[in-house]
Structures are given as C-alpha cells and as structure tokens.
Write a protein that holds these residues in place. Structure first.
Motif, PDB file in Angstrom:
ATOM      1  N   GLU A  60       0.904  -1.146   0.179  1.00  0.00           N
ATOM      2  CA  GLU A  60       0.130  -0.080   0.437  1.00  0.00           C
ATOM      3  C   GLU A  60       0.613   1.066   0.321  1.00  0.00           C
ATOM      4  O   GLU A  60       1.973   1.285   0.464  1.00  0.00           O
ATOM      5  N   LYS A  61       0.745   2.313  -0.364  1.00  0.00           N
ATOM      6  CA  LYS A  61       0.607   3.459   0.047  1.00  0.00           C
ATOM      7  C   LYS A  61       1.402   4.162   1.180  1.00  0.00           C
ATOM      8  O   LYS A  61       0.747   4.062   2.041  1.00  0.00           O
ATOM      9  N   ASP A  64       0.064   9.789   0.947  1.00  0.00           N
ATOM     10  CA  ASP A  64      -0.762  10.205  -0.391  1.00  0.00           C
ATOM     11  C   ASP A  64      -0.913  11.985  -0.006  1.00  0.00           C
ATOM     12  O   ASP A  64      -0.510  12.602   1.525  1.00  0.00           O
ATOM     13  N   GLU A  65      -2.065  12.231  -0.531  1.00  0.00           N
ATOM     14  CA  GLU A  65      -2.567  13.429  -0.416  1.00  0.00           C
ATOM     15  C   GLU A  65      -2.886  13.881   0.556  1.00  0.00           C
ATOM     16  O   GLU A  65      -3.215  15.329   1.058  1.00  0.00           O
ATOM     17  N   LEU A  66      -4.502  13.291   1.079  1.00  0.00           N
ATOM     18  CA  LEU A  66      -4.658  13.346   2.781  1.00  0.00           C
ATOM     19  C   LEU A  66      -3.244  13.338   4.148  1.00  0.00           C
ATOM     20  O   LEU A  66      -3.577  13.956   4.322  1.00  0.00           O
ATOM     21  N   SER A  67      -2.750  12.264   3.942  1.00  0.00           N
ATOM     22  CA  SER A  67      -1.370  12.270   5.049  1.00  0.00           C
ATOM     23  C   SER A  67      -0.573  13.346   4.161  1.00  0.00           C
ATOM     24  O   SER A  67      -0.181  13.830   5.443  1.00  0.00           O
ATOM     25  N   ARG A  69      -1.673  16.324   3.495  1.00  0.00           N
ATOM     26  CA  ARG A  69      -2.003  17.606   3.983  1.00  0.00           C
ATOM     27  C   ARG A  69      -2.557  17.913   5.873  1.00  0.00           C
ATOM     28  O   ARG A  69      -2.122  18.409   6.201  1.00  0.00           O
ATOM     29  N   ILE A  70      -2.520  16.757   6.170  1.00  0.00           N
ATOM     30  CA  ILE A  70      -2.305  16.446   7.332  1.00  0.00           C
ATOM     31  C   ILE A  70      -1.341  16.803   8.222  1.00  0.00           C
ATOM     32  O   ILE A  70      -1.532  17.336   9.320  1.00  0.00           O
ATOM     33  N   LYS A 123      -6.134  13.986  12.746  1.00  0.00           N
ATOM     34  CA  LYS A 123      -6.994  12.055  12.084  1.00  0.00           C
ATOM     35  C   LYS A 123      -8.461  12.143  12.906  1.00  0.00           C
ATOM     36  O   LYS A 123      -8.454  11.086  12.148  1.00  0.00           O
TER      37      LYS A 123
ATOM     38  N   ARG B  26      -4.330   5.698   0.282  1.00  0.00           N
ATOM     39  CA  ARG B  26      -4.815   5.188   0.754  1.00  0.00           C
ATOM     40  C   ARG B  26      -6.291   5.015   0.748  1.00  0.00           C
ATOM     41  O   ARG B  26      -6.998   5.736   1.191  1.00  0.00           O
ATOM     42  N   THR B  29      -7.897   7.242   3.244  1.00  0.00           N
ATOM     43  CA  THR B  29      -8.568   8.583   2.665  1.00  0.00           C
ATOM     44  C   THR B  29      -9.721   8.574   2.185  1.00  0.00           C
ATOM     45  O   THR B  29     -10.385   9.038   2.069  1.00  0.00           O
ATOM     46  N   PHE B  32     -11.975   8.353   4.854  1.00  0.00           N
ATOM     47  CA  PHE B  32     -11.981   9.799   5.159  1.00  0.00           C
ATOM     48  C   PHE B  32     -13.516  11.044   3.840  1.00  0.00           C
ATOM     49  O   PHE B  32     -13.830  11.273   4.798  1.00  0.00           O
ATOM     50  N   TYR B  38     -13.043  15.218   3.615  1.00  0.00           N
ATOM     51  CA  TYR B  38     -11.862  15.276   3.688  1.00  0.00           C
ATOM     52  C   TYR B  38     -12.490  15.759   2.231  1.00  0.00           C
ATOM     53  O   TYR B  38     -13.131  14.634   1.735  1.00  0.00           O
TER      54      TYR B  38
END
Lengths: 130, 68
Positions: A60-61, A64-67, A69-70, A123, B26, B29, B32, B38
């Motif tokens: 898995e990655k 990504d864009e969410l992590s 951004r967080i 989170k 992931r 995401t 969310f 998000y």
C-alpha cells in the motif's frame, strides 16, 4: 489479533523499561516523569515503524494527498502554537529558576506534545469544506 | 460538499481497499472521503469519477447553501 500482539509488546516494553530504570538507582519524581515520556516516545516510534513496515508489506502507499495535507496542517498549526509555548516558558523562566538545558528539554517535550495533540485532532476530525 | 462514493462503491461491488488501489491512495483517504471529512483534490476527484465511469459532479454533490 496482530494489533493486540503489537499493543501487548509495546506495553511490555514500556513496563520492563520502567522497572529497569526504577530498580537501577534512585530517581526523583522529575527523573521518573522524563523517563516515562522518553519511553512513551520510543514506544510511539516503534509503533509507527511497525505500521509503516506492515503498509509496505501490503504494497500500500505510505503517503498520499490526505496524509501530506494532515502533516502540512499539523506542522503549521503546531509551529504557531509552539511560539506561544516558548513565550510562556520565557515568562516563567524569570520566575522559576531551572537550568537552561532543563528549560529547553521541557520546551521540546511540550512541542512534541502539541504536535501529537494537533495531529490526533486532524486524524479524528478531518477537515471538511476547506 | 457531499459525495456518493459509498453508494457507487456498493453498486460497482468494490471494497474501500479496491477503490484506494485503483486511485492510488491509502484506504484511510477513502474512509475520510466517505465520512465527508475531507475534500479531495481535483485530480483525485477526477480519478474516482473515472473508476465509476461517470462525471465529477455525479459523484461529488456541492451544497451551495452551506458553501462559504
């Protein structure tokens, strides 16, 4: 089941660390507190590493864009809050006489704590409609 | 902004993990997004819409009343 084993291993590590430190010499309350915080940080670090390794194994990655951004939001807000922390520390340092290293140490621990709290907040809550 | 990802995912018989792998993010995401915690980037929104063979506005529903 795996999560349970990891949680148990971390708790065991923290417990053993605490007992070893406590039995190998006389520790003041502040020493004990510093040691607990240190062990907690090491525990969180190990947990984070295990999570990353599991993610890689599952192909898995990691990021990504969410992590990202967080991390961005957490970094900027925790920096902002930390400025106030250092302001409070500088005001208190005139009244409470402690060695400089100790003040810096508390400041760094405070910064780490602020970062952790803000990261946990994002989170859990996410950021809707931004 | 609301979205129909959960509904479309069920329709296309995809798990969160499947969708995450298809759009290269992931699973967290996707969780969310489904919980409306998000708003995705335009690129991710486009990729998700492509997976469901539809347009972005069919997946993401913009609520004009509550927009700022």
């Amino acid at each position: 089941m795996k999560k349970l084993i990891v949680a148990f291993a971390l708790l065991a590590f923290l417990g053993i660390g605490f007992v070893v430190f406590k039995t190998t010499g006389h520790l003041s309350n502040m020493d004990t507190l510093s040691m607990v915080i240190f062990l907690l940080l090491v525990g969180v670090g190990i947990g984070w590493l295990i999570k990353k390794v599991t993610t890689v194994k599952k192909s898995e990655k990691i990021e990504d864009e969410l992590s990202k951004r967080i991390l961005e939001k957490t970094s900027s807000l925790s920096f902002y809050v930390s400025i106030y922390l250092w302001l409070v520390i500088s005001i208190l340092s005139d009244r409470i006489f402690l060695p400089l290293e100790q003040i810096v140490g508390y400041g760094l621990i405070g910064m780490a704590f602020i970062y952790f709290v803000i990261w946990s907040f994002y989170k859990v809550k996410g950021f809707k409609d931004e | 902004m609301n979205n129909r990802i959960k509904e479309l995912r069920a329709k296309f018989n995809l798990t969160q993990d499947d969708l995450a792998k298809k759009v290269n993010v992931r699973r967290e995401t996707i969780v969310f997004l489904e919980k409306n915690k998000y708003n995705p980037s335009l690129r991710l929104a486009y990729e998700i819409a492509c997976v469901f063979s539809t347009s972005i506005e069919q997946v993401f529903l913009f609520d004009e009343k509550n927009s700022t």
